[in-house]
Design a protein around this motif. Sequence first.
Motif, short mmCIF file in Angstrom:
data_model
loop_
_atom_site.label_atom_id
_atom_site.label_comp_id
_atom_site.label_asym_id
_atom_site.label_seq_id
_atom_site.Cartn_x
_atom_site.Cartn_y
_atom_site.Cartn_z
N VAL A 68 0.85 -1.20 0.00
CA VAL A 68 0.00 0.00 0.00
C VAL A 68 0.89 1.25 0.00
CG1 VAL A 68 -1.67 1.36 1.33
CG2 VAL A 68 -2.00 -1.10 1.07
N ALA A 69 1.92 1.25 0.85
CA ALA A 69 2.82 2.41 0.95
C ALA A 69 3.55 2.66 -0.37
CB ALA A 69 3.81 2.21 2.09
N ASP A 70 4.06 1.60 -1.01
CA ASP A 70 4.78 1.78 -2.27
C ASP A 70 3.86 2.21 -3.40
OD1 ASP A 70 7.32 1.38 -1.31
OD2 ASP A 70 7.56 -0.64 -2.14
N VAL A 71 2.66 1.66 -3.45
CA VAL A 71 1.70 2.06 -4.49
C VAL A 71 1.36 3.55 -4.31
CG1 VAL A 71 -0.68 1.78 -5.31
CG2 VAL A 71 0.76 -0.24 -4.97
N ALA A 72 1.13 3.97 -3.08
CA ALA A 72 0.80 5.37 -2.81
C ALA A 72 1.97 6.29 -3.14
CB ALA A 72 0.38 5.54 -1.36
N ARG A 73 3.17 5.92 -2.71
CA ARG A 73 4.35 6.77 -2.95
C ARG A 73 4.66 6.88 -4.43
NH1 ARG A 73 9.46 5.63 -3.63
NH2 ARG A 73 9.32 3.53 -2.80
N LEU A 74 4.63 5.74 -5.14
CA LEU A 74 4.90 5.77 -6.59
C LEU A 74 3.84 6.57 -7.34
CD1 LEU A 74 6.13 2.11 -7.20
CD2 LEU A 74 7.49 4.21 -7.37
N THR A 75 2.61 6.54 -6.86
CA THR A 75 1.55 7.34 -7.49
C THR A 75 1.86 8.83 -7.33
OG1 THR A 75 -0.10 5.62 -7.14
CG2 THR A 75 -0.93 7.85 -7.49
N GLN A 76 2.24 9.25 -6.13
CA GLN A 76 2.61 10.65 -5.90
C GLN A 76 3.80 11.04 -6.78
OE1 GLN A 76 3.29 10.60 -1.63
NE2 GLN A 76 1.34 11.66 -1.27
N GLU A 77 4.81 10.18 -6.82
CA GLU A 77 6.01 10.49 -7.61
C GLU A 77 5.70 10.52 -9.10
OE1 GLU A 77 9.12 8.53 -4.37
OE2 GLU A 77 8.86 7.56 -6.32
N ALA A 78 4.80 9.65 -9.56
CA ALA A 78 4.40 9.66 -10.96
C ALA A 78 3.76 10.99 -11.31
CB ALA A 78 3.44 8.51 -11.26
N MET A 79 2.89 11.48 -10.43
CA MET A 79 2.24 12.78 -10.66
C MET A 79 3.28 13.89 -10.74
SD MET A 79 -1.02 12.35 -8.08
CE MET A 79 -1.60 14.02 -8.33
N GLN A 80 4.25 13.87 -9.84
CA GLN A 80 5.29 14.90 -9.84
C GLN A 80 6.11 14.84 -11.13
OE1 GLN A 80 7.13 13.71 -6.14
NE2 GLN A 80 6.22 15.43 -5.02
N ALA A 81 6.48 13.63 -11.55
CA ALA A 81 7.30 13.48 -12.77
C ALA A 81 6.54 13.96 -14.00
CB ALA A 81 7.74 12.03 -12.92
N VAL A 82 5.28 13.58 -14.10
CA VAL A 82 4.48 13.99 -15.26
C VAL A 82 4.30 15.51 -15.28
CG1 VAL A 82 2.20 13.85 -16.36
CG2 VAL A 82 3.31 11.77 -15.55
N ARG A 83 4.06 16.09 -14.11
CA ARG A 83 3.94 17.56 -14.05
C ARG A 83 5.24 18.23 -14.50
NH1 ARG A 83 0.82 17.36 -8.50
NH2 ARG A 83 -1.32 17.57 -9.26
N THR A 84 6.37 17.67 -14.10
CA THR A 84 7.67 18.24 -14.50
C THR A 84 7.87 18.15 -15.99
OG1 THR A 84 8.66 17.69 -12.35
CG2 THR A 84 10.18 18.01 -14.20
N VAL A 85 7.55 17.00 -16.57
CA VAL A 85 7.80 16.75 -17.99
C VAL A 85 6.79 17.46 -18.89
CG1 VAL A 85 7.77 14.93 -19.75
CG2 VAL A 85 9.03 14.59 -17.63
N SER A 86 5.51 17.45 -18.51
CA SER A 86 4.50 17.92 -19.45
C SER A 86 3.44 18.84 -18.87
CB SER A 86 3.82 16.72 -20.12
OG SER A 86 3.20 15.91 -19.14
N ALA A 87 3.64 19.31 -17.65
CA ALA A 87 2.73 20.29 -17.04
C ALA A 87 1.26 19.88 -17.09
CB ALA A 87 2.93 21.67 -17.68
N ALA A 88 0.98 18.65 -16.68
CA ALA A 88 -0.40 18.17 -16.65
C ALA A 88 -1.25 19.10 -15.79
CB ALA A 88 -0.46 16.75 -16.10
#
Length: 194
Positions: free
Chosen positions: A110-130
Amino acid sequence: MTDLPGNGSPYEPDEVGPQQGVGDPDPFLRLWTPHRMAYITGENKPTSADAGSGCPFCRIPSLPDAEALIVQRAGAAYAVLNLYPYNPGHLMVVPYRHVADYTELTPDEVADVARLTQEAMQAVRTVSAAHGFNIGMNQGEIAGAGIAAHLHQHVVPRWGGDTNFMPVVGQTKVLPQLLADTRSLLAKSWPAES
């Protein structure tokens, strides 16, 4: 658009176009997405609920990251690009363990799924300003899970106007970047583990 037939296109309606004379010429531009045929026909979809090489989410972690389109790995889960994305940058966060139901995840999963989800959002925002995200899991085949036996959480970036006539009328998604290029950009922009 100057490349459309009748507007300076090398393929005027009365000439033989890219299909070499198959069918009647018309003014429509076609966006071919043959990679989607595997999804439509169910290619590589597990035929059973068993773990192992028949499950793509069990098989993916054994491949090199670039080949598997894995963007980030954690102890109990990994983030991978969706082969059939709804939008550019569509990722899935998947536990390594073959488990179908969210209630069966361990606290570490649960912790890894939640953390990776947050990090995915951050990475996508950095790359493509979602502008926003759709995040969720389809639990069970009846709820729309394409691979119901192995839980996976979707992280779908959204932008204002990303749902336009193409998917609604044309049933076509326009993806401006190859998946390997998207994976590389997201992996380079992935936040450092906190």
